[in-house]
Scaffold this active site. Structure first.
Site, PDB file in Angstrom:
ATOM      1  N   GLY A   1       4.300  -3.209   1.795  1.00 50.70           N
ATOM      2  CA  GLY A   1       3.118  -2.770   2.520  1.00 50.70           C
ATOM      3  C   GLY A   1       2.113  -2.141   1.583  1.00 50.70           C
ATOM      4  O   GLY A   1       2.088  -2.414   0.382  1.00 50.70           O
ATOM      5  N   SER A   2       1.292  -1.276   2.122  1.00 52.28           N
ATOM      6  CA  SER A   2       0.211  -0.687   1.346  1.00 52.28           C
ATOM      7  C   SER A   2       0.726   0.358   0.360  1.00 52.28           C
ATOM      8  O   SER A   2       1.782   0.968   0.565  1.00 52.28           O
ATOM      9  CB  SER A   2      -0.805  -0.038   2.285  1.00 52.28           C
ATOM     10  OG  SER A   2      -0.268   1.129   2.884  1.00 52.28           O
ATOM     11  N   THR A   3      -0.050   0.579  -0.688  1.00 50.99           N
ATOM     12  CA  THR A   3       0.334   1.551  -1.709  1.00 50.99           C
ATOM     13  C   THR A   3       0.429   2.954  -1.121  1.00 50.99           C
ATOM     14  O   THR A   3       1.378   3.696  -1.414  1.00 50.99           O
ATOM     15  CB  THR A   3      -0.670   1.520  -2.870  1.00 50.99           C
ATOM     16  OG1 THR A   3      -0.580   0.250  -3.525  1.00 50.99           O
ATOM     17  CG2 THR A   3      -0.380   2.614  -3.882  1.00 50.99           C
TER      18      THR A   3
ATOM     19  N   GLY B   1       3.550   3.278   0.995  1.00 44.00           N
ATOM     20  CA  GLY B   1       4.729   3.185   0.130  1.00 44.00           C
ATOM     21  C   GLY B   1       4.994   4.460  -0.643  1.00 44.00           C
ATOM     22  O   GLY B   1       6.132   4.917  -0.751  1.00 44.00           O
TER      23      GLY B   1
ATOM     24  N   GLU C   1       7.229  -2.990  -2.738  1.00 40.90           N
ATOM     25  CA  GLU C   1       6.296  -4.065  -3.108  1.00 40.90           C
ATOM     26  C   GLU C   1       5.000  -3.736  -2.392  1.00 40.90           C
ATOM     27  O   GLU C   1       4.901  -3.839  -1.171  1.00 40.90           O
ATOM     28  CB  GLU C   1       6.862  -5.426  -2.692  1.00 40.90           C
ATOM     29  CG  GLU C   1       6.187  -6.591  -3.407  1.00 40.90           C
ATOM     30  CD  GLU C   1       4.968  -7.089  -2.657  1.00 40.90           C
ATOM     31  OE1 GLU C   1       3.840  -6.666  -3.040  1.00 40.90           O
ATOM     32  OE2 GLU C   1       5.115  -7.876  -1.731  1.00 40.90           O
TER      33      GLU C   1
END
Length: 452
Positions: free
Chosen positions: A203-205, A208, A225
C-alpha cells in the site's frame, strides 16, 4: 455492521460484507495459532501438493473470480482474467519452492547448519488495485513456509479474498487462512496483536510506515511494498515506433493503478513530438467503459477518493499551463471514469510529476542532456522501479547504473515475475517479495552448531 462494496463502473452496490468486530480478534488469532501448530508439522511435499490443489481450484473457479474482480475493482474482464491466471501461476511456483538447510561448516571441529523455521501467524494487509493477485503474493509463500495467515483486504474489494480463503481452507486445513474485514479499527489491533509474528503490507508509504511503527513494539518481522513514482527515460537512440505501445501499456496498466507503473516519462527532445503523438493515438484507440461489456479495454478508477485525487492533479496541471491531451469519454457513463490522459511538458514541481498519481495520467517531459535529467528522474523519496529505453550502448548502460530503484527495466517496465525478487529502495519498501528471497521473509533463522 456491514460494508457496502460498490461497483466503480456503475456506483451500484455489488455486495455487502460484514465487518469484523474487535471483540472477535483474540479468538481469530488463537484459531490462527492452532492452525499454525498443525500446519507447521506438515512436510514440504504435503504443502506442495496442497498448493497445487489450491491452484487447480482457483483455475476451476476462474470465471467466477474474474467476474468478482471486475465487479468490485472495475478493471476490464480480460485484465481480470489475466489476474486470475497470474494467481494460478504464482501459486504453482510457490508450491515448488523449497528451503534446504545451509551447511556453513563441516570440519573436524564442528558441523554448523542454518535452518529456516516458519515465523508463525502472518498478518497480511492488501490494497484494492490487484486484490486477488496481491493476496496470493502474500498468502502462498507464507503457507509454503509453514505459516498461517490472517488477511485484511481493502474494504473496497473484499469479496474475492473471502472466496480465495474458502478455496484455500477447503484444500488444506480449517482456518489456515482467515479474513478480517474493516478499516484501521481492526487492522491496527491485528498488527499489534502479540499472537501475530509477521506483517506483510502492500500500500501507500504513509500507511506502511505507520503500521511498521506499530509492529516494532514486539519486533515482528515486516515486509512492506510501498509507493513508487517510477521514471522512464527515453534516449535519443530509442525507436519510438517500436516502443510506444509498450510505454503506453506499462504506464496505464490497470488504469495506472499499479505500484510499479511507469509514472513519469522523460523523452529526449529529438523524440518528444513523435512519442507524444504515438501515445495520444494509442490513448484515443482505447474503449472506455464497464469492464463486463464486450470490447472494453479501459475501465474506471476504483473509488471516489482516487478519482478526485487524479482529477485534481490533471486540473492543477491545466491551470499551470501544461497541455493536457485526453480522448473524450463515451456518453452515458456513471462510474469513476477518467480517460487515459497525457500531460505535456508540465512543471516538475507539479503534483502530477512529483507525487504518485496512481491513476490514468502520464506526465511527459522533454530533455536535452541525459546527465542533467538524471537529477530529476531520481526521486528523493521513492525508488521502487525505473526504466531506460533505447539501443544498447554506453549511454544506456550509464543510465542503468545511475537509477537507484529496486528494479531497473531496460526497454520494458512493470514486469514482475514469480522467480525474480521484487522490492523497493528508500521509502518504497522494506524486505522483498517473490523467489526464494521472498519465501525466506516468512521464516526465522535457526543456527545449529555441533561440536565434534
Amino acid at each position: 455492521m456491514s460494508i457496502q462494496v460498490l461497483n466503480p463502473a456503475t456506483k451500484e452496490i455489488f455486495a455487502e460484507v460484514n465487518e469484523t468486530n474487535i471483540e472477535q480478534l483474540d479468538t481469530i488469532v488463537a484459531t490462527a495459532n492452532e492452525a499454525f501448530n498443525v500446519w507447521r508439522q506438515t512436510s514440504v511435499e504435503e504443502r506442495a501438493a496442497a498448493l497445487h490443489r489450491i491452484a487447480d481450484a482457483i483455475e476451476a473457479a476462474a470465471p467466477e473470480l474474474a467476474e468478482v474482480v471486475v465487479g468490485e475493482q472495475g478493471k476490464p474482464l480480460f485484465l481480470a482474467q489475466i489476474e486470475v491466471g497470474g494467481a494460478v501461476g504464482w501459486t504453482r511456483y510457490a508450491a515448488d519452492l523449497s528451503i534446504e538447510p545451509e551447511i556453513i561448516e563441516d570440519s573436524e571441529e564442528r558441523y554448523v547448519e542454518v535452518q529456516r523455521l516458519p515465523v508463525g501467524v502472518v498478518a497480511s494487509i492488501t490494497p484494492w488495485n490487484w486484490p486477488l493477485m496481491i493476496a496470493v503474493w502474500h498468502i502462498m509463500p507464507a503457507l509454503k513456509a509453514g505459516c498461517s495467515v490472517i488477511i485484511k483486504p481493502s474494504s473496497l474489494t473484499p469479496v474475492n479474498t473471502i472466496r480465495l480463503a474458502e478455496i484455500i481452507n477447503a484444500n488444506t486445513i480449517p482456518n489456515l487462512v482467515q479474513v478480517v474485514i474493516g478499516g484501521r479499527q481492526i487492522g491496527e489491533p491485528l498488527v499489534q496483536h502479540q499472537g501475530v509474528k509477521k506483517l506483510v503490507f502492500t500500500g501507500s508509504t504513509g500507511v506502511g510506515k505507520h503500521l511498521a511503527g506499530l509492529a516494532v513494539s514486539d519486533l515482528k518481522k515486516v515486509t512492506l511494498e510501498l509507493g513508487g513514482n517510477d521514471a522512464g527515460i527515453v534516449l535519443e537512440s530509442a525507436n519510438v515506433t517500436e516502443i510506444a505501445e509498450k510505454v503506453f501499456m506499462t504506464s496505464f496498466l490497470n488504469m495506472g493503478q499499479t505500484c510499479a507503473c511507469l509514472k513519469r516519462l522523460y523523452v529526449h527532445r529529438s523524440n518528444y513530438d513523435a512519442m507524444c503523438e504515438a501515445l495520444a493515438n494509442i490513448a484515443a484507440a482505447q474503449v472506455v467503459g464497464n469492464g463486463m461489456e464486450e470490447g472494453v479495454t479501459f475501465g474506471p478508477v476504483q473509488n471516489e477518493k482516487q478519482y478526485e485525487s487524479v482529477t485534481a492533479m490533471i486540473e492543477q496541471a491545466k491551470a499551470a499551463g501544461a497541455e493536457v491531451i485526453a480522448p473524450a469519454l463515451p456518453e452515458g457513463l456513471n462510474g469513476y471514469f477518467i480517460a487515459p490522459t497525457l500531460v505535456k511538458n508540465p512543471a516538475h514541481a507539479l503534483p502530477v510529476v512529483c507525487d504518485e498519481q496512481f491513476g490514468p495520467v502520464l506526465p511527459i517531459i522533454p530533455f536535452d542532456d541525459v546527465k542533467e535529467v538524471m537529477a530529476l528522474a531520481k526521486h528523493e523519496e521513492f525508488a521502487l522501479g525505473g526504466s531506460v529505453w533505447g539501443e544498447p550502448g554506453e549511454e544506456l548502460d550509464w543510465v542503468v547504473e545511475q537509477l537507484d530503484s529496486g528494479t531497473v527495466w531496460v526497454n520494458n517496465h512493470a514486469e514482475v515475475l514469480p522467480y525474480v525478487p521484487f522490492g523497493g529502495n528508500k521509502q518504497s519498501g522494506l524486505g522483498v517479495e517473490f523467489g526464494k528471497e521472498g519465501l525466506l521473509e516468512y521464516t526465522v533463522r535457526k543456527v545449529v552448531n555441533r561440536a565434534k
